[in-house]
Each structure stands twice: as C-alpha cells, then as structure tokens.
Write an enzyme that holds these catalytic residues in place. Structure first.
Site, PDB file in Angstrom:
ATOM      1  N   SER A   3     -12.957  18.297  18.968  1.00  0.00           N
ATOM      2  CA  SER A   3     -13.051  18.994  17.691  1.00  0.00           C
ATOM      3  C   SER A   3     -13.312  18.053  16.522  1.00  0.00           C
ATOM      4  CB  SER A   3     -11.758  19.774  17.437  1.00  0.00           C
ATOM      5  OG  SER A   3     -10.625  18.941  17.590  1.00  0.00           O
ATOM      6  N   HIS A  43     -18.290  22.372  21.158  1.00  0.00           N
ATOM      7  CA  HIS A  43     -16.979  22.662  20.573  1.00  0.00           C
ATOM      8  C   HIS A  43     -16.748  24.171  20.508  1.00  0.00           C
ATOM      9  CE1 HIS A  43     -14.228  22.560  16.791  1.00  0.00           C
ATOM     10  NE2 HIS A  43     -13.514  22.658  17.897  1.00  0.00           N
ATOM     11  N   GLU A  94     -19.842  25.181  18.271  1.00  0.00           N
ATOM     12  CA  GLU A  94     -20.502  24.100  17.529  1.00  0.00           C
ATOM     13  C   GLU A  94     -21.182  23.178  18.537  1.00  0.00           C
ATOM     14  OE1 GLU A  94     -18.812  22.327  13.414  1.00  0.00           O
ATOM     15  OE2 GLU A  94     -17.412  22.206  15.083  1.00  0.00           O
ATOM     16  N   ASN A 107     -14.101  21.736  11.341  1.00  0.00           N
ATOM     17  CA  ASN A 107     -12.845  21.091  10.962  1.00  0.00           C
ATOM     18  C   ASN A 107     -12.949  20.261   9.691  1.00  0.00           C
ATOM     19  OD1 ASN A 107     -10.925  22.036  12.862  1.00  0.00           O
ATOM     20  ND2 ASN A 107     -11.996  20.880  14.441  1.00  0.00           N
TER      21      ASN A 107
END
Length: 295
Positions: A118, A139, A151, A189
């Site tokens: 992540s 991800h 992702e 993130n």
C-alpha cells in the site's frame, strides 16, 4: 493467465484469493502457517455464505470457488508454473524484499510478480530481481471482494505490456484498475493517511472525542466510515507503517505520525484485529463491530 499464486492468507491475501477463484482462476494460496491458511479458507467460506444469503451466488458457485483454491506452506511448491504471483504479506520492506528475491530465483521467467503493497516503492522491490520489467504494484482495497478499485503501480522499469496485461486482468475480476506512478503512498494512501493522521491529531489535542470526530466526517463529508473507525479497520500498525514510509520518502513533517498513533501501536491497540483501537471490538462488544458494515 490461468494459474495465480497469492502469498499471505491474512485479510488481504484471502480476499485476493477469493476474488480470483470466484472468477474462475486456479489459485495457489501460500502461507508459512497452516493455521493461517485454515483461517483464510474459513473466512472465504463465510464471505461466500453471505453472498449466498443475499442471492448473489449459488451453493454451486461457492463450491466451485473453494475448489479453485489449493493451499501451500512452501513457497517453492506454490509458485511452480504460475503465470502471476500476488504478494500480500506484511507491510514490511525487509520481508517483501526477501520474498521477491526468492520469487525471482524460483519462478519461471514468464511469471509476472505483483505486490499488494500500500506504500512501498515498486522500483525498490523490483531492484532485487532480475526481471524488473515484470514487477508491478497491484494494490487491492479492503475488503477485497467488495471494493472495486485496484491501484496499478508501475515501477521505473515496469513494461507497457505487463502494465496493460494487469489492467486487463483487473477488469476481468470485475474491478476498476487505475494506473498511478511509483511515489510513496501512491494516490490512495497519500491522500487518505494524512486525513486519518489529522483525525488522530484532533483527538490527541482534545478538540473532540472519537465518536464526535467520526460523526462530523460521516454526516458532514458523506464518508461511509469515519477516519478513526477506518483506521481501526485498516489496522493502526498498518497506518503507522504507511505514514513512516511517506515521511521517510518525502522528508515532510506533514506525514509524521501522531504520537498517539505511535503509542497505541506500541501498546498493541491495533484496531479490529487486536480487539481494541479507537473502538472496543472485544467479545462482549462483538455485535458493535464496525466491520459488520461490510457483511
């Protein structure tokens, strides 16, 4: 692609295995712990039962999905002849580098090596292999069977061909792939973790309580889950790890984790998985678990 290996039977790993198997792919689920594998398969079975109760799948669909999954405790056995490996181990750089070195030495040259990291650099992971053009970030979001986004992160050397094949594969899984570049935290993130960290800072400085902070974000900003609840669901240790990666990568104090987060992780208050975080998830409060929102 027909045969996929997933490394790690935890929350993300069993979710990824579930999605691949449900879409007809043969999956080798690998974990060093037999108990973790059994728990992972149990979780997949329970999630499939929920889908049956909602009439989204049939019992035959469940049986077929589970029959597509084979478990392994030895990585070298589990990655034989696979087309793709998706690593979903602990969010720890040293562990991931060790795994990718072993994968590179064991897997056939055709095998694409993906990581569900992540926040950790895909380029850095790829650098320990002899096939950096075949290393990519994939991800998934938690809970994997429900969340649509994947992702797709290109490392510095990831080829166009590999990127496109993983984008296409994600769509076949019923996901929406979004290509991003390789910077700390990627997109999801890089935006989410500073928000969670700021919510923790707000609590730390006594501006408002846990329920009040989450209520403001849920009712005022239309978030389905407040940032403190979400942090508990992700795992406070995972949040801390991601923030540290971004702080180290950008050298910017805005990514420095809140002292309250650091102390909670040191005290073992990790959220849902430990039974306590910003909320209480102990046996006596099971009915109030935030994670039931996803059932």
């Amino acid at each position: 692609m027909n045969l996929v290996a997933v490394i790690g039977a935890g929350t993300m790993g069993n979710g990824i295995a579930h999605v691949f198997a449900q879409n007809g792919y043969k999956v080798n689920l690998i974990d060093i712990s037999e108990a973790s594998l059994e728990k992972g398969l149990s979780t997949i079975s329970k999630n499939l039962d929920r889908m049956i109760s909602k009439e989204k799948i049939t019992q035959n669909d469940k049986d077929a999905t589970l029959n597509h999954i084979t478990t392994f405790t030895q990585l070298t056995d589990g990655v034989k002849n696979v087309d793709l490996v998706v690593e979903a181990a602990t969010e720890n750089l040293e562990i991931k580098l060790k795994i990718f070195k072993e994968l590179d030495a064991t897997c056939e040259s055709k095998t694409i090596l993906a990581t569900n990291t992540s926040s950790i650099s895909i380029t850095q992971i790829a650098a320990v292999t002899q096939r950096p053009e075949k290393v990519i970030g994939m991800h998934f979001m938690n809970p994997v069977p429900i969340m649509k986004l994947v992702e797709i992160i290109r490392g510095y050397s990831t080829s166009d061909e590999v990127t496109q094949s993983i984008m296409d594969l994600s769509q076949k899984l019923g996901k929406t792939p979004t290509e991003v570049n390789d910077y700390p935290g990627f997109v999801a993130n890089r935006i989410l973790m500073p928000m969670i960290n700021e919510a923790i800072e707000t609590l730390f400085h006594g501006v408002a309580g846990v329920n009040e902070i989450d209520t403001v974000m849920k009712l005022g900003m239309a978030h389905p889950m407040g940032p403190l609840q979400l942090a508990d669901f992700i795992g406070l240790d995972v949040c801390l790890s991601i923030l540290n990666v971004m702080y180290d990568g950008f050298k910017n104090p805005k990514y420095a984790p809140c002292p309250l987060l650091v102390n909670m992780v040191m005290a073992g208050k990790l959220g849902v998985k430990s039974g306590e975080g910003f909320y209480d998830y102990s046996e006596s409060r099971k009915a109030e678990k935030v994670s039931t929102q996803f059932s």
